[in-house]
Each structure stands twice: as C-alpha cells, then as structure tokens.
Design a protein around this motif. Structure first.
Motif, PDB file in Angstrom:
ATOM      1  N   GLU A   1       0.830  -1.199   0.000  1.00 33.81           N
ATOM      2  CA  GLU A   1       0.000   0.000   0.000  1.00 33.81           C
ATOM      3  C   GLU A   1       0.873   1.262   0.000  1.00 33.81           C
ATOM      4  O   GLU A   1       0.618   2.213  -0.744  1.00 33.81           O
ATOM      5  N   VAL A   2       1.887   1.282   0.850  1.00 37.43           N
ATOM      6  CA  VAL A   2       2.744   2.464   0.969  1.00 37.43           C
ATOM      7  C   VAL A   2       3.540   2.698  -0.307  1.00 37.43           C
ATOM      8  O   VAL A   2       3.772   3.849  -0.707  1.00 37.43           O
ATOM      9  N   ALA A   3       3.946   1.630  -0.969  1.00 41.88           N
ATOM     10  CA  ALA A   3       4.742   1.777  -2.196  1.00 41.88           C
ATOM     11  C   ALA A   3       4.025   2.642  -3.220  1.00 41.88           C
ATOM     12  O   ALA A   3       4.666   3.395  -3.972  1.00 41.88           O
ATOM     13  N   MET A   4       2.686   2.600  -3.230  1.00 44.05           N
ATOM     14  CA  MET A   4       1.935   3.325  -4.254  1.00 44.05           C
ATOM     15  C   MET A   4       1.908   4.825  -4.018  1.00 44.05           C
ATOM     16  O   MET A   4       1.649   5.594  -4.940  1.00 44.05           O
ATOM     17  N   TYR A   5       2.167   5.276  -2.769  1.00 44.07           N
ATOM     18  CA  TYR A   5       2.154   6.730  -2.547  1.00 44.07           C
ATOM     19  C   TYR A   5       3.430   7.247  -1.885  1.00 44.07           C
ATOM     20  O   TYR A   5       3.520   8.432  -1.539  1.00 44.07           O
ATOM     21  N   LEU A   6       4.436   6.388  -1.738  1.00 46.51           N
ATOM     22  CA  LEU A   6       5.655   6.788  -1.040  1.00 46.51           C
ATOM     23  C   LEU A   6       6.314   8.000  -1.669  1.00 46.51           C
ATOM     24  O   LEU A   6       6.754   8.921  -0.970  1.00 46.51           O
ATOM     25  N   ALA A   7       6.387   8.035  -2.988  1.00 42.49           N
ATOM     26  CA  ALA A   7       7.095   9.138  -3.657  1.00 42.49           C
ATOM     27  C   ALA A   7       6.448  10.482  -3.330  1.00 42.49           C
ATOM     28  O   ALA A   7       7.146  11.495  -3.216  1.00 42.49           O
TER      29      ALA A   7
END
Length: 339
Positions: A236-242
């Motif tokens: 989940e975090v990978a999708m908005y980390l940037a």
C-alpha cells in the motif's frame, strides 16, 4: 499540547463498499469505543455523504465527517448543505474536512489559488450555517446579500478540519480550523513541525496554537499475523511513497530507493515495490503489524502531542477483521497506557 490522556482514536473508511457495510462497520467501531469515524473523499470513489448518512443512522455517539471535501468539485454552498444534512442526521455529531483535493486534473478540474479557495469556502460555509445574510464578496466565491439556507440547521458551527502538509496550509488551519490532518503520515517527528507551521495563522487570529488539534492518519494493516500485515502495508505504501516522502521534511529517503520503488509500481509489480521499503521507513508512513506493534506506533504519536490518531483503510487483512482488532485490542492498549 495534548496531555497523555487527551486524545481520540479514529478510523478512516474508503468509500468503496456496499450499502449496509458502512452501518455494520460504524456500529462495530462505536460499540468498542472508537471516537471518530471518517470517510475519505477520494477521486472516483463513492461520495462520502452516502456512507456518512448510513453510519449516522446506525450510531449514536461517534463523531462523523468527510476527510476531505474540496471546493473545486463541489461548490461551497453544497458543502454547507451536506454538512448541515449530516449534522441533522447525526444529532450534532458532524465535522467538516476540507482540503484542496488531489488528481482532479484527471477529470478536467483546475485548482487555481488553493489556499484562497479553502479559506473562502470555509467562510461561505460558516456564514450559511450561522444564518449570516450580510453577503460575502471573495476573490473566488461570493454570497449575495440576503442569501440564506432555506431549511433548519442543527449547529451554527460544526468543527472544521483542514487537510494539509505544507506551511501555508497549516497556517490557514491555525487561523480558521479546529483540527489539521496530515494524511499519509505515522511519523512522530512531524508533530512539532506541524505545530510550528500552525503558529503564524493561530497568532494572526489571536488563538493559541494548542487550540488546533493535530490529526495524523495513514494506511493501517493490523493482524495477528504481523508479518502478513506488514507485507500488505508495504504494498500500500509503495503506491504513494514518492508523494509523501517529498512532503515530510524530517524523512531521509534515498533518491535511488524512490526511483526503484516508482519503477516497480509503474510496472505493476507492487509486491516487489513493497519489498524495497525497509522497516524504519514503513513505520513513518503506515501503521502495521500485530495489535501490539500498531498500538506502540500510535502511542508514540500521542506522546508527541497528537490529538487524534486515525487508522486508515484497509485496516487489516479484511476491513471487518482490521476494524475489530483496532477497536478491541489496539484502542484498549492505548487507553490503558494513558491511565
């Protein structure tokens, strides 16, 4: 600053469910002591007013609100009307969340002058609910003299939350809001940053910075199988980390790591992207693991002065299981630690 026992526990629901699901989850949260139930207002999901009205009818205590509406896809007078309707339906338990909105370019909506839009929207809503018919001439929004709602309202001033990360948005919250929400963060180091960013607006309005409650909320995955919970949270975090990594001035995220994560997400390899995120970085942007691990994360935020911790979707390996664990295990741990 909030004291050790002065905090609320909230859950944030994504509006992607069937009729009846919201009532069930709302009752479950209320029965087990959750204080606030929010519904997200994300692009292309169900409008939050439908879930919120269903939850209002199924509950009697929890505070309710959208987190957040924006003044570009919904006119301020309509926002005032939806808030008034929710406050009536919930017998005075509604709050309003406002933010500039995200990804609206995908539906052809421009977002000029977001701080002016938010400030003027809040003012229009306030005047309409208060029955102020003197008129308002803003730069983006206005009310002609004599304009008034043609139905009763429950309260003239339900609480206002502003969703913001940056200094200017936080200063606006310091001036006009009851709460500020930093979405996508579980980082205690952000709390003093947000407090200082609130200060200029609060001082301009003659308020104490502590009059504005700080809310931090993020993706939450809690399960008895802590490893499975953290693996899902990583995806989940990978999708908005940037996006959130660039907003957090206290987080040191290597640029090459962000590049690799974005490349894996763009290629549809979410599991691979998630595996790149180390434990310490995951804990800055999500609550995840066993109930004990999640409670320890939330306790650090409360100790830092957060007034409300909001546990966001997907909550657990399933929504029902996650909400139940948050309500029956995580929340009691936090309350016990506060006593």
């Amino acid at each position: 600053m909030s004291g050790p026992g002065d905090f609320e526990i909230g859950i944030g629901l994504q509006s992607d469910k069937r009729a009846g699901d919201y009532a069930r989850l709302g009752r479950l949260a209320e029965e087990h002591g959750i204080d606030v139930v929010s519904v997200f207002g994300d692009l292309m999901y169900q409008p939050p007013i439908f879930p919120l009205l269903e939850i209002a009818a199924a509950t009697s205590r929890v505070r309710l609100g959208p987190a957040c509406l924006n003044p570009y896809s919904m006119a301020p007078y309509e926002i005032a009307g939806q808030l008034a309707a929710l406050d009536l339906a919930s017998d005075g338990r509604a709050y309003l969340g406002l933010a500039r909105g995200t990804w609206l370019g995908e539906v052809g909506i421009a977002q000029p002058r977001p701080l002016t839009a938010l400030a003027e929207c809040a003012e229009v809503v306030r005047r309409l609910l208060a029955g102020d018919t003197s008129g308002f001439a803003g730069e983006l929004f206005s009310l002609a003299p004599g304009t008034a709602l043609r139905y009763p309202v429950r309260r003239a001033r339900p609480p206002l939350l502003i969703g913001a990360w940056g200094p200017r948005g936080a200063a606006l919250a310091g001036r006009v809001a009851d709460e500020i929400k930093v979405g996508g963060s579980a980082n205690p180091a952000m709390v003093p940053v947000v407090r200082e960013r609130l200060r200029p607006g609060a001082e301009e309005a003659g308020r104490s910075v502590d009059d504005v409650g700080i809310v931090l909320g993020a993706v939450t995955v809690v399960a008895a199988d802590g490893a499975a919970a953290r693996a899902r949270a990583r995806r989940e975090v990978a999708m908005y980390l940037a996006v959130v990594a660039e907003l957090d001035p206290t987080a040191e995220v290597p640029a090459d790591l962000l590049t690799r994560v974005k490349a894996e997400v763009a290629a549809g390899r979410d599991d691979a992207a998630g595996r790149l995120i180390p434990d310490d970085l995951l804990d800055l942007f999500a609550f995840s693991g066993t109930p004990e691990q999640v409670a320890a994360q939330a306790r650090r935020l409360i100790d830092a002065g957060v007034r409300r911790v909001e546990f966001g979707t997907p909550h657990g390996l399933t929504d029902d299981d996650g909400v139940l664990l948050i309500a029956t295990e995580v929340a009691p741990m936090l309350r016990k630690a506060a006593r």
